[in-house]
Design an enzyme around this catalytic site. Sequence first.
Site, PDB file in Angstrom:
ATOM      1  N   SER A 228       0.449  -0.966   0.180  1.00 33.85           N
ATOM      2  CA  SER A 228       0.076   0.142  -0.298  1.00 33.85           C
ATOM      3  C   SER A 228       0.971   1.381   0.069  1.00 33.85           C
ATOM      4  CB  SER A 228      -1.275   0.038   1.139  1.00 33.85           C
ATOM      5  OG  SER A 228      -0.562   0.642   2.221  1.00 33.85           O
ATOM      6  N   ASP A 229       0.767   1.906  -0.537  1.00 35.93           N
ATOM      7  CA  ASP A 229       0.795   3.826  -0.308  1.00 35.93           C
ATOM      8  C   ASP A 229       0.695   3.884   1.407  1.00 35.93           C
ATOM      9  OD1 ASP A 229       1.982   5.985   0.024  1.00 35.93           O
ATOM     10  OD2 ASP A 229       0.995   6.983  -1.886  1.00 35.93           O
ATOM     11  N   TRP A 230       1.682   5.003   1.944  1.00 39.22           N
ATOM     12  CA  TRP A 230       1.383   4.982   3.366  1.00 39.22           C
ATOM     13  C   TRP A 230       0.533   5.177   3.773  1.00 39.22           C
ATOM     14  CZ3 TRP A 230       5.190   2.541   1.422  1.00 39.22           C
ATOM     15  CH2 TRP A 230       6.225   2.495   1.881  1.00 39.22           C
ATOM     16  N   GLY A 232      -2.287   4.194   2.881  1.00 38.29           N
ATOM     17  CA  GLY A 232      -3.548   3.398   2.021  1.00 38.29           C
ATOM     18  C   GLY A 232      -3.963   2.463   1.822  1.00 38.29           C
TER      19      GLY A 232
END
Length: 848
Positions: A228-230, A232
């Site tokens: 995931s994005d941070w 996210g």
Amino acid sequence: MSSLMNSLDIDSLLEELTLEEKISLLAGSDFWHTVPIERLGIPSVRTSDGPNGIRGTKFFNGIPANCFPCGTALASSFNRELWREAGKLMAEEAKAKAAHCILGPTCNIVRSPVGGRCFESFSEDPFLSGFAASNIISGIQKEKVLACIKHFVCNDQEDERKAVNTVVSERAMREIYLKPFQIALREAQPKALMTAYNKVNGTHCSESQYLLQDILRDEWKWNGLVMSDWTGTYSIKDALDAGLNLEMPGPTRFREVIPVRHEVYTNKIHRKVIDSNVRQVLQFVNDCMDAGIPKDAVESPHNTPEASATLRKIGGETIVLLKNENDVLPLHNKTEKPQKIAIIGPNAKVAQDSGGGSAAMNASYKVTPFEGFRSKIEEGDGSVSLDYSLGCYLDRNLPDIGHLLRDDEGNPGVTAKFYKKPRTGTSDDNRELFETFHFKSTRFYLSDFKSKHLKPGELLFYTDFTGTFVPEETATYEFGCSVLGTAQIFVDDKLVVDNKTHQVAGEDFFLGIGTRQELGSVDLEKGREYKIRVEFGSGATYTLSSQYSERGGIYFGARIKTTAEEDLMSAVEVAKSADKVVIFVGLSKEWESEGFDRPNMEIPGYTNQLISEIAKVNRNVIVVNQSGSPVSMPWIDNVAGLVQAWYGGNELGNAIADVLFGDVNPSGKLSMTFPKRLEDNPSFLNYGSTNGRVIYGEDIFVGYRYYEKVGREVLFPFGYGLSYTTFSLFNLRVKVEERDLKVSVSLKNTGSRKGAEVVQVYVAQDKPNIIKPVKELRDFTKVTLDPGQEREVYFTIPLNDATGYWNTYSESWESDAGAYKVLVGSSSRDADLLQGFSIEKSSSWLGL
């Protein structure tokens, strides 16, 4: 130093790991690392930002790093070999930071000129984006460091980026937004991929079965790690079922052992789903271990002469010459008669190395344009002199004054002393000092500040930033600060700025939080020493949010207090007596950054007025613009020269000087169209979130595809860029051999200087049965030739790439039988060579 153990036996580990251990592996241990399982010899591996260079593990007081030119700049080189060289250097930087995986490249589409993270991406064109990404990834992974391509997919705006639902047609998704990822996965096989924050057609990307399973795994057969994005990640079951292997950062927000274990025990999440995700994490760890980074490696700078030379070379190739009337460029540092060059503008003595947000870092050094020019003049015969005037300000806040101050040890910068208690007077006798740092900047974001003297979760502390200031002229000086916490500025113990007792919300720091900038003025005398002290209270002292749990941050600065009219007129006077004027303008981290989109295409402040007024008094005006995306240029007809220099990294000043003085012949080409007005761009009516939704109404007609289709005149077209020499293209030949399109063309340097030209190949269908762009870029190459030299240039383009489009009825790629043509030239507007070819039989396919 001890090295990492041999590779892991994944099948055996899946048998040995407990369910609890497996669940723990599915999220990071902290901001940058994966979870280790020591009893089974599974190590922790490290990730690090990112697109413009490798920061390391710290935002606050980070280990100095080499900053690369931004993504849109890199793409403007149109040079595969250079991209691989950049990737190799990025891998070396990663090893210096003990990072196994680089969180980049960013491969989203420059859909609008005002996107906050445009500068991180490569282009409006999916093929240019895909080829740039694949070659950088190849350069990185050849050195056994992993690349994590991002953000999958349609993360093309910052407005409500974690909540917005991107509504996009399947055809646009396939041909524009997924295509760069498809190319990069096919050509370079990145070992990791990061999901986007946003939703696509109703589902967050990090839990989309369609994106992560149907396309990525089943159709494209890709077998790397999905992270995931941070912050996210938005669910437990949906994200795991979709194949989001790793939640970042840690500690987990969604994958706590107890609730996930309960989901498994109640058969809501299948054990096979857990094992499948764990397998990818273990394979990722295995791949990371190939980098050979020792367990006890520590972060260190990689500030070598070789790295600097490479950054300077890359910077020179990314710069685009857009206008050069009457050969106003190149400049010369050796002339028969004395010559005066006026250097003007807010970016002349500031190094705009990158945009803002997670791409920004603590650059190991920066060379300003003025310093680059001064070095060139010093190399000359003394017949050329420089004169300088600021002209106008660019800063949203008062400028950083770290370079103007001296710290407690007499070095440039400030001293930062940390205490548990606030100052109660002018003396520190009643406080215990627990940390001391020295900084060259006066802008601080303490989000990850740590000290062994603070207990876990202890967020209350106080910092005094001190330095000595010696004014270069007698004047009224304006001081100011914005703060996430509280702050007061003192000059010789006199309170000048109060951002403590009364605070007003503003838009600073990473996500636009904190106070507005508060200002105060004081009269100072030239040559006299003044003690500057800024008393800062951490985020726990912030008065605008009683529940704020951050360590905080502060930006403070100063400048002579003048009016915009006074600054402008001073610059005009300098310009009157100059033989040539170079004006350095553009944007900065404060205006182009992750976290927000720009409200318009304008250069802030009085820049446009400055250029217009100087152009009235001097005919030889050269504008150097630094931005990661297009800006409006109402003065374009009144200046003789224009250079697009982007955000140029550490060596930006030297790279700009190399091009402007002719030591490097410019060969960059615009990686995006520069429209005349924001209203002209295809996403104008459909950009930003409207009640949580954004409609990609322009469909496949992004960038030049739109401008050409509707006949809209632009300021500068995609792929455009001038040289100090001239080129001729001729003798185009095209033929189809089996499933390849073979193209050859002759290129000749018809000028008097050695130079490089980018030969661009576009393909169009004569009578398509669905609406299509006028033409589309399908390949390119950069060729360097001596004066008078001629070379045959060859292309082999897979026929599927050349003619394919997404058929929404058959839900597959399609190549229709019929007549096509190849157009070759030096930009999307100047592709004048034309040759036809035909396909006898239609075909369809899926996969990479």
